[in-house]
Design an enzyme around this catalytic site. Structure first.
Site, PDB file in Angstrom:
ATOM      1  N   HIS A 134       0.820  -1.222   0.000  1.00 54.18           N
ATOM      2  CA  HIS A 134       0.000   0.000   0.000  1.00 54.18           C
ATOM      3  C   HIS A 134       0.854   1.273   0.000  1.00 54.18           C
ATOM      4  O   HIS A 134       0.735   2.085  -0.928  1.00 54.18           O
ATOM      5  CB  HIS A 134      -0.994  -0.035   1.170  1.00 54.18           C
TER       6      HIS A 134
ATOM      7  N   HIS B 182       3.885   6.711   5.706  1.00 51.08           N
ATOM      8  CA  HIS B 182       2.696   7.386   6.229  1.00 51.08           C
ATOM      9  C   HIS B 182       1.924   6.575   7.253  1.00 51.08           C
ATOM     10  O   HIS B 182       1.164   7.136   8.034  1.00 51.08           O
ATOM     11  CB  HIS B 182       1.790   7.883   5.091  1.00 51.08           C
TER      12      HIS B 182
ATOM     13  N   GLU C 277       1.249   5.145  13.007  1.00 57.83           N
ATOM     14  CA  GLU C 277      -0.075   4.626  13.324  1.00 57.83           C
ATOM     15  C   GLU C 277      -0.007   3.155  13.733  1.00 57.83           C
ATOM     16  O   GLU C 277      -0.624   2.746  14.709  1.00 57.83           O
ATOM     17  CB  GLU C 277      -0.947   4.784  12.069  1.00 57.83           C
ATOM     18  N   ASP C 278       0.746   2.383  12.980  1.00 59.60           N
ATOM     19  CA  ASP C 278       0.667   0.928  13.119  1.00 59.60           C
ATOM     20  C   ASP C 278       1.740   0.311  13.996  1.00 59.60           C
ATOM     21  O   ASP C 278       1.837  -0.892  14.097  1.00 59.60           O
ATOM     22  CB  ASP C 278       0.765   0.275  11.720  1.00 59.60           C
TER      23      ASP C 278
ATOM     24  N   ASP D 165      -3.063   8.512  -1.028  1.00 60.25           N
ATOM     25  CA  ASP D 165      -3.435   7.434  -0.109  1.00 60.25           C
ATOM     26  C   ASP D 165      -4.888   7.047  -0.346  1.00 60.25           C
ATOM     27  O   ASP D 165      -5.237   5.883  -0.508  1.00 60.25           O
ATOM     28  CB  ASP D 165      -3.213   7.959   1.325  1.00 60.25           C
TER      29      ASP D 165
ATOM     30  N   ASP E 287     -23.108  11.474 -27.755  1.00 58.09           N
ATOM     31  CA  ASP E 287     -22.985  11.923 -29.129  1.00 58.09           C
ATOM     32  C   ASP E 287     -21.897  12.955 -29.344  1.00 58.09           C
ATOM     33  O   ASP E 287     -21.556  13.273 -30.468  1.00 58.09           O
ATOM     34  CB  ASP E 287     -24.315  12.547 -29.575  1.00 58.09           C
TER      35      ASP E 287
END
Ligand code: MN
Length: 735
Positions: free
Chosen positions: A70, A94, A98-99, A161, A281
């Site tokens: 990711h 990024h 957070e993780d 992201d 068209d």
């Protein structure tokens, strides 16, 4: 000017290159980086990749792929836009804070403060993303704005992201797909559009459209594909004739067929009530030339090939869109009776049309158009931040934000011939505020194309607008009903708030005068010198500020009076005997005076005023429980009296005990209405099985005399056993 970058159309070859490992020579990322970065820079990116890979080791996406795919994909999107190294590093990193246990400090040490700040900005944005309520959404946008106004690259990474998350949304449950898509459509796509990131913007819209309306998406996608197949020959014939004509005119140009994005086709159908066949068209072509003068030469040349359709020509070069977009748009009568839409622009304009503010990183030059775009973007962000600090209601803020994001605009002329861009639907009042806040606050009338018109008149393209102001004019609250710009709305709100201050100032003035007279001083004789000293002591800007503070209960009138008198050397201190005049409650104080809910005073009741820090002056009855609760602090309580002429209606709670009988309620209601009173509320208490029942009324009366009349009326009803006026929860007054 560098050669045109090839980021505009997705290179299909690239998609087949492996994503991982990203630091291998034949990976997608490396291939993209080779185009514009040095070996040393590429190694920096590889280093961040390996670090991020280590942190995310073992983590999986819902799709089952390793998580690192990711951030790498996000970085690829940004590398296509040729963004700088810190942005690429932030994209790779990024999600690491957070993780995992990684701290901002650690990132700062390893990759520098700039990268750490970018990652920090992104982490903060991500934290609120999961909430769905409108309120939270508004909060989210606020944070985003603040992050953006510091560094626009935060939002560029955020958009990339979001784009990758949208590209891989298939694995989510339908409900989540719809929620995320709606959020993308409401917030992220418009931001991308506003920043001119058209490539990202269109893909975000199309993907959202696909998940929100899967059927409509499929129908349109299929129809466009079929139409394209059927008309291949026609399209290539037109393409040939355009190319030949330009070659004959000695204009060097690239001509290509242009694909419309699905969602724009859908919007066109919805907005104009067209059938799919009518939209499909239209043939779209784009002509890219070397510079701006050539754009106009091209236009002339094509207009001599096919006749232009009147009213369809737009010059976005002379008047560029606020997101920096520049192009000439024209629609021609084609050889087969079908309209042909043509966009004409220079290569440089094209790059801005595709990448918007991100084009800044593409060219490290000082291109005047780009610099202007940067400035406009900066101003736009500043304006939004300004609005958000002026409005405390986050929902209201979101509304402003949405209005400001949708760039449907009208262009009007000021008396000096300047052009102002306003959102569609803007009225003269919006125009006035766009010119200057003072013009908005003082506008009384408007001349549109030299004729007087109402202020609520909507602006149209090319209108010549002149605002007539008067120094004495004040904003009208009714304008709120028809202003559409965030700026006008927020200034109006601001003004309405300040009216409350004006009311408090008047009340405070009367309170102070009373206090001064109680100290045997004449208010008119207080000298400027005395005021100046007190203002200095309080750090107040002006006299009105002190008066407003008194009116709002933030300062004690007697204290201020004492200080005013003490600051006068000649004034002999008066005797300290306090004999206050009463302050009359006139009913004109508006929000500065409130009536306590606990005892609900009505004119005629003996009353006291309690100065409440937040609410201003709150009026209680003499016998209210609140008085014993707060004790009689003479500095907090004020003697007040009713104005004899008060015509307002006041609420009173009555409790009536009656003999249980059919039709009782109707009899009571008739008695109340005969006394000329309204019933605000009725409730019956739970019957206890006895022959009596108790009914509570809230009625509206002018004063005690009026109430007495009402009570006399009810007394005439034989079944009424007992009657009390309720004052607070536990107090009843026998009547
Ligand atoms: Mn992410």
């Amino acid at each position: 000017m560098p050669k045109t970058a090839k980021h505009s159309s997705a290179e299909p070859l690239l998609e087949e290159l492996p994503l991982l490992p990203a630091d291998s020579e034949d990976s997608q990322l490396t291939t993209l980086l080779r185009v514009y970065l040095s070996q040393a820079e590429i190694e920096q990116v590889w280093d961040a990749y390996r670090y991020s890979d280590g942190v995310h080791k073992g983590q999986m996406r819902i799709s089952g792929e390793p998580y690192i795919s990711h951030p790498v994909a996000v970085t690829c999107i940004l590398a296509k836009l040729h963004l700088d190294v810190p942005t690429l590093l932030a994209a790779l990193l990024h999600d690491v804070v957070e993780d995992s246990e990684v701290s901002k400090e650690e990132l700062s040490e390893r990759f520098g403060k700039q990268v750490a700040d970018l990652v920090d900005g992104l982490t903060k944005l991500d934290k609120i993303e999961l909430q769905t309520a409108v309120q939270a959404q508004a909060e989210n946008v606020r944070k985003m704005l603040l992050a953006m106004s510091q560094d626009v690259r935060v939002i560029l990474v955020k958009l990339a992201d979001r784009l990758h998350n949208m590209q891989t949304l298939d694995v989510m449950k339908p409900a989540k797909q719809r929620r995320i898509s709606q959020e993308t459509l409401d917030i992220y796509a418009p931001i991308a559009n506003r920043l001119g990131l058209n490539v990202i913007y269109q893909e975000l819209e199309d993907l959202s459209f696909k998940y929100i309306y899967p059927n409509r998406y499929n129908v349109i996608a299929k129809a466009i594909k079929t139409a394209r197949g059927n008309r291949k020959e026609v399209i290539s014939k037109i393409l040939e004739s355009l190319k030949n004509k330009l070659a004959d005119s000695d204009i060097e140009a690239t001509v290509e067929g242009r694909e419309k994005h699905l969602y724009s086709v859908y919007k066109k159908m919805m907005n104009k009530g067209l059938k799919l066949s009518q939209v499909g068209d239209i043939y779209g072509f784009r002509v890219l030339v070397k510079d701006m003068p050539t754009c106009y030469l091209t236009l002339g040349s094509l207009h001599s090939l096919y006749k232009p359709i009147p009213g369809k020509f737009k010059d976005y070069i002379a008047i560029s869109k606020v997101n920096g977009y520049q192009s000439l748009h024209t629609t021609l009568f084609g050889p087969f009776g079908t309209p042909i839409e043509v966009q004409i622009r220079s290569h440089a304009m094209h790059d801005i049309a595709q990448a918007g503010v991100a084009a800044h990183w593409l060219y490290k030059t000082t291109d005047a158009n780009l610099t202007q775009l940067q400035q406009q973007t900066h101003q736009w962000l500043q304006r939004l931040v300004e609005i958000q600090t002026e409005s405390d209601d986050s929902h209201e803020f979101l509304e402003h934000f949405k209005v400001d994001l949708f760039p449907d605009e009208v262009y009007v002329f000021t008396p000096k011939g300047n052009i102002l861009a306003l959102p569609k639907g803007s009225t003269a009042v919006d125009f006035a505020y766009a010119v200057h806040t003072d013009v908005g606050n003082c506008c009384v009338a408007v001349k549109i194309n030299h004729e007087l018109a109402p202020l609520r008149t909507e602006m149209h393209n090319g209108d010549h607008v002149e605002i007539i102001t008067s120094a004495l004019a004040k904003p009208n609250p009714a304008w709120l009903n028809y202003v559409v710009t965030g700026k006008a709305r927020s200034h109006l709100r601001h003004y309405l708030k300040s009216i409350k201050v004006t009311e408090s100032t008047h009340l405070g003035g009367r309170m102070l005068n009373t206090a001064l007279r109680a100290l045997h001083a004449e208010p008119a004789q207080i000298k400027v010198k005395q005021w100046n000293k007190v203002m200095r002591d309080y750090g107040a800007r002006d006299k009105a500020e002190i008066l407003a503070d008194i009116g709002l209960g933030k300062r004690i009138s007697l204290m201020v009076a004492h200080q005013l008198l003490a600051s006068d050397d000649e004034h002999t201190q008066p005797n300290t005997q306090k004999s206050f005049d009463k302050i009359t409650i006139r009913g004109s104080e508006g929000m500065a005076v409130q009536f306590a809910q606990c005892c609900r005073p009505i004119p005629g009741d003996p009353i006291l005023g309690f100065i409440n820090k937040d609410k201003g002056l709150v009026i209680h009855t003499h016998d209210c429980n609140a008085i014993s609760k707060f004790k009689l602090d003479p500095d907090k309580w004020l003697d007040v009296e009713w104005d004899a002429d008060d015509k307002r209606l006041f609420r009173v709670d009555l409790r009536v005990m009656v003999v249980n009988e059919r039709g009782m309620l109707a009899k009571l209601a008739a008695g109340i209405s005969d006394a000329g009173s309204n019933i605000d509320n009725v409730s019956a208490e739970e019957p206890d099985g006895s022959q009596y029942s108790t009914i509570n009324f809230t009625v509206q009366v002018h004063n005690r005399v009026h109430l007495a009349e009402l009570i006399r009326n009810l007394r005439k009803i034989p079944e009424v056993v007992r009657m009390n006026r309720l004052k607070g929860k536990y107090r009843e007054e026998k009547v």
